[in-house]
Scaffold this active site. Structure first.
Site, PDB file in Angstrom:
ATOM      1  N   THR A 141      14.511  -3.416  27.448  1.00 31.97           N
ATOM      2  CA  THR A 141      13.620  -4.010  26.161  1.00 31.97           C
ATOM      3  C   THR A 141      14.846  -4.133  25.038  1.00 31.97           C
ATOM      4  O   THR A 141      14.204  -4.933  24.160  1.00 31.97           O
ATOM      5  CB  THR A 141      12.657  -3.127  25.797  1.00 31.97           C
TER       6      THR A 141
ATOM      7  N   ASP B 268      10.321  15.495  23.508  1.00 29.28           N
ATOM      8  CA  ASP B 268      10.665  13.752  23.588  1.00 29.28           C
ATOM      9  C   ASP B 268      11.349  13.564  22.131  1.00 29.28           C
ATOM     10  O   ASP B 268      10.909  12.258  21.620  1.00 29.28           O
ATOM     11  CB  ASP B 268       9.348  13.142  23.796  1.00 29.28           C
TER      12      ASP B 268
ATOM     13  N   TRP C 289      17.788   2.861  25.275  1.00 25.77           N
ATOM     14  CA  TRP C 289      16.816   1.798  25.078  1.00 25.77           C
ATOM     15  C   TRP C 289      17.018   0.974  23.771  1.00 25.77           C
ATOM     16  O   TRP C 289      15.737   0.189  23.303  1.00 25.77           O
ATOM     17  CB  TRP C 289      15.426   2.045  25.221  1.00 25.77           C
TER      18      TRP C 289
END
Lengths: 559, 126
Positions: A172, A298, A238
């Site tokens: 992405t 996370d 990412w």
């Protein structure tokens, strides 16, 4: 030394300079505010523009020059590039070139992908932008390809498959061109992929190197995965790194370990949640700094990395700045990776502080519980982090960072071990139950002006829904950003007062840029809601924000 | 968390029309249901919906919203699916549609049924 280095690059780049910017253009991007040549606006990713025509006084005359339909409903996170009167922009399903002054489309090249692709797209069906170099435009696709298009026609020149949805991999982010190498990251730690950063030859798409971010047995870092280095996974990459040409180092943010649930992975889990300093030509690692070892939350360390020169204790210091997703604002020596400062910039309860010598967080009891037991705990910040992928900006004149923050915590409970012991790439690697804990005042986010060395906010403006957009700061004393309810806003960089706003047709999750043509300054941004917060998190404030991508350019109307 | 699911609903679209008129809730108040011995079926429905809820959280919620609450319009609001749209549901989920992924080979037919039961239990139109 510096000029010799630049001259060498100029010579190297000269034969190709007929169309499309060269290596030396890229090096000077910060001093050519007419154009926007790279992700982050310059290699330092400060997103600072010296342009002053649009300023605190004149901004009230800012009006739309044109808008353009992206014909895409899934969200517009892409940073526009502006070169020679053309805007280049991506979305998940196309790449387009638009005349910067008129908004007329020049070319439009669709991106197609197989129907199983988005199974492993965890966090918004988006693309974050392109890179341009020597007549070619480079981008990544959701089905994990890196492609090169002809900047003049949009025709594909090459396409290389980097990863596969079956291995949990998607792409992405915008590529980076550093020292003549195209560098890109990948996504997929939510699906058990093994993370990497890669270098390609921009000419033909030949892969030059791949640097895995989590080790296999026998490799450096393997002993930080005592339970299962053989299957170590996560550490995706990412967002786009920044580049220091003098030190010849690229700085890349590396994401969370997989699964989130930490019951079966003790140890620091290197090199997840780290900043890696890599050699652009080879991918060789010069140093690393890990922000959240053995992370169950996370706290994916992929937020933007800004390179700056600060004065610390009266001495000049070449530093790297990062508002970490884990809630600490990090300042590192970018030559050595040594920690200079780490202070909370939002509410943080998972650690009481960061050890100055080792750089390690000091865990609280609840964090110790979260990695070992299936009991529910409460912790701040939420998995969303103190901030997220949307880049912050930095004004080098005042040494202030402008950061959109998310300000809430979570209830967190790991699933039992049975749920994680047989996971395989492509499966969902979360295995935790999470629900947000919002503040009583109903404000889920702020735009903050942060002192990087203390983490303290000079000012902060609250928002009901957190801003999911990048910030841009200008020498005109303005910070531009967008709201999920569609307002594109200009804020006084000294006071935090909103001086101007314009309602766009959908929510803004894009990255504003500014540029100049024939002595006139313009501001460009996308509108088009999407991204992981909007898709996943129930938010009554967003009930009447329709999807739909558009690209907007603004200019001052004559007095 | 298991919510109160509409008892007495047939497992899939179709079924006897009178069964659809049963009361919402875990407790079956409807005498007609008792008459046709549907209590155990209601419990089976609850279990299917609970399995569907877990599948949804794992595979669908990151695009369609936590607990089916969809505030973006980016992905289809699944609560809009009507009782007679089972075929559309299966077709879209197996084959995908634009950015909506295909799930053939990942989700078994029984899991699709569980998802459908969960989604329909929260449908706008019952």
């Amino acid at each position: 030394m510096k000029s010799v280095f630049y001259a060498a690059l100029l010579v190297a780049a000269y034969p190709f300079s007929a169309f499309g910017q060269t290596a030396s253009d890229l090096l000077n991007a910060a001093d050519t505010p007419q154009s926007v040549l790279t992700y982050g606006i310059s290699y330092s990713q400060q997103r600072f523009s010296p342009l002053t025509q649009i300023n605190r006084q004149t901004v009230k005359r800012l009006v739309p020059a044109w808008s353009y339909s992206m014909n895409n409903n899934t969200g517009e996170e892409s940073q526009p590039l502006v070169y020679n009167g053309v805007i280049y922009i991506t979305s998940q399903n196309k790449t387009v070139a638009v005349d910067a002054l008129t908004g007329k489309e020049i070319w439009n090249t669709p991106v197609d992908y197989p129907p199983d692709t988005t199974r492993v797209v965890c966090c918004g069906i988006v693309n974050r932008g392109a890179a341009i170099y020597e007549g070619k435009l480079f981008r990544t696709t959701l089905d994990a390809r890196v492609i090169a298009l002809d900047m003049k026609t949009g025709k594909q020149i090459w396409s290389v498959k980097s990863g596969d949805a079956k291995d949990g991999i998607a792409m992405t982010s915008a590529p980076l061109i550093a020292d003549g190498v195209l560098i890109t990251g990948m996504a997929g730690a939510e699906y058990g992929s093994r993370g990497y950063v890669e270098g390609y030859d921009p000419n033909d798409g030949k892969r030059l190197w791949r640097h895995y971010t989590v080790p296999r047995p026998g490799e450096p870092g393997a002993d930080s995965w005592p339970d299962h280095a053989a299957n170590a996974s996560g550490g995706s990459s990412w967002t786009t790194g920044s580049f220091d040409p003098e030190l010849d180092l690229v700085y890349w943010g590396i994401g969370n370990p997989a699964p989130w649930n930490a019951l079966l992975r003790r140890g620091d889990d290197l090199y997840t949640n780290s900043i890696l300093a890599l050699r652009p030509k080879t991918g060789e690692m010069a140093w690393y700094f890990q922000t959240s070892p053995n992370d169950p939350f996370d706290h994916d360390n992929i937020t933007s990395i800004i390179l700056a020169d600060l004065t610390i204790n009266g001495k000049p210091a070449k530093v790297l700045l990062q508002a970490g997703r884990n809630g600490f604002y990090y300042v590192l020596d970018r030559k050595s990776g040594q920690l200079i400062a780490a202070n909370p910039y939002v509410k943080v309860t998972w650690a009481t502080g960061v050890d100055k010598e080792t750089g390690k967080p000091e865990w609280t009891e609840t964090t110790k519980k979260a990695i070992a037991y299936t009991e529910e705990i409460q912790t701040w910040p939420h998995i969303t982090g103190g901030t997220n992928w949307y880049p912050s900006s930095f004004d080098p004149r005042t040494a202030t960072a402008y950061v959109n923050t998310t300000d809430y915590g979570m209830k967190y409970q790991p699933d039992p071990i049975d749920e994680i012991k047989n996971l395989k790439p492509g499966d969902s690697y979360r295995a935790v139950k999470i629900s947000p804990i919002f503040n009583a005042d109903g404000m889920r986010g702020h735009l903050r002006a942060i002192d990087p060395l203390t983490g303290k906010s000079k000012w902060a403006i609250p928002f009901k829904s957190p801003n999911w957009a990048g910030t841009l700061v200008t020498a005109g004393g303005l910070v531009f950003t967008g709201e999920l309810t569609g307002e594109f806003i200009a804020v006084d960089s000294d006071t935090g007062k909103i001086l101007w706003q314009f309602q766009t047709p959908s929510g803004i999750i894009g990255q504003p840029v500014t540029w100049e043509h024939d002595g006139k300054q313009y501001v460009t941004v996308t509108s088009g809601t999407g991204g992981v917060y909007v898709l996943k998190t129930p938010d009554p404030n967003l009930a009447h924000v329709p999807p739909g991508g558009t690209l907007w350019t603004f200019k001052l109307i004559d007095e | 968390m298991i919510r109160a699911y509409r008892a007495c609903r047939p497992p899939l679209a179709g079924g006897l029309p009178f069964l659809r008129r049963c009361t919402t809730g875990r407790v079956v108040l409807c005498a007609l249901c008792l008459l046709v011995g549907a209590t155990s079926r209601a419990l089976a429905q609850d279990e299917a919906a609970a399995r569907g809820e877990r599948l949804y959280a794992k595979y669908c919620s990151n695009c369609h919203g936590d607990d089916l609450q969809n505030n973006s319009g980016v992905a289809f609001d699944l609560r809009r699916l009507k009782a007679d749209e089972h075929a559309r549901f299966v077709n879209s989920v197996l084959h995908g549609k634009n950015a909506m992924p295909s799930w053939q080979g990942v989700l078994a037919p029984a899991q699709l049924d569980d998802l459908w039961t969960y989604i329909r239990a929260h449908g706008y139109e019952q």
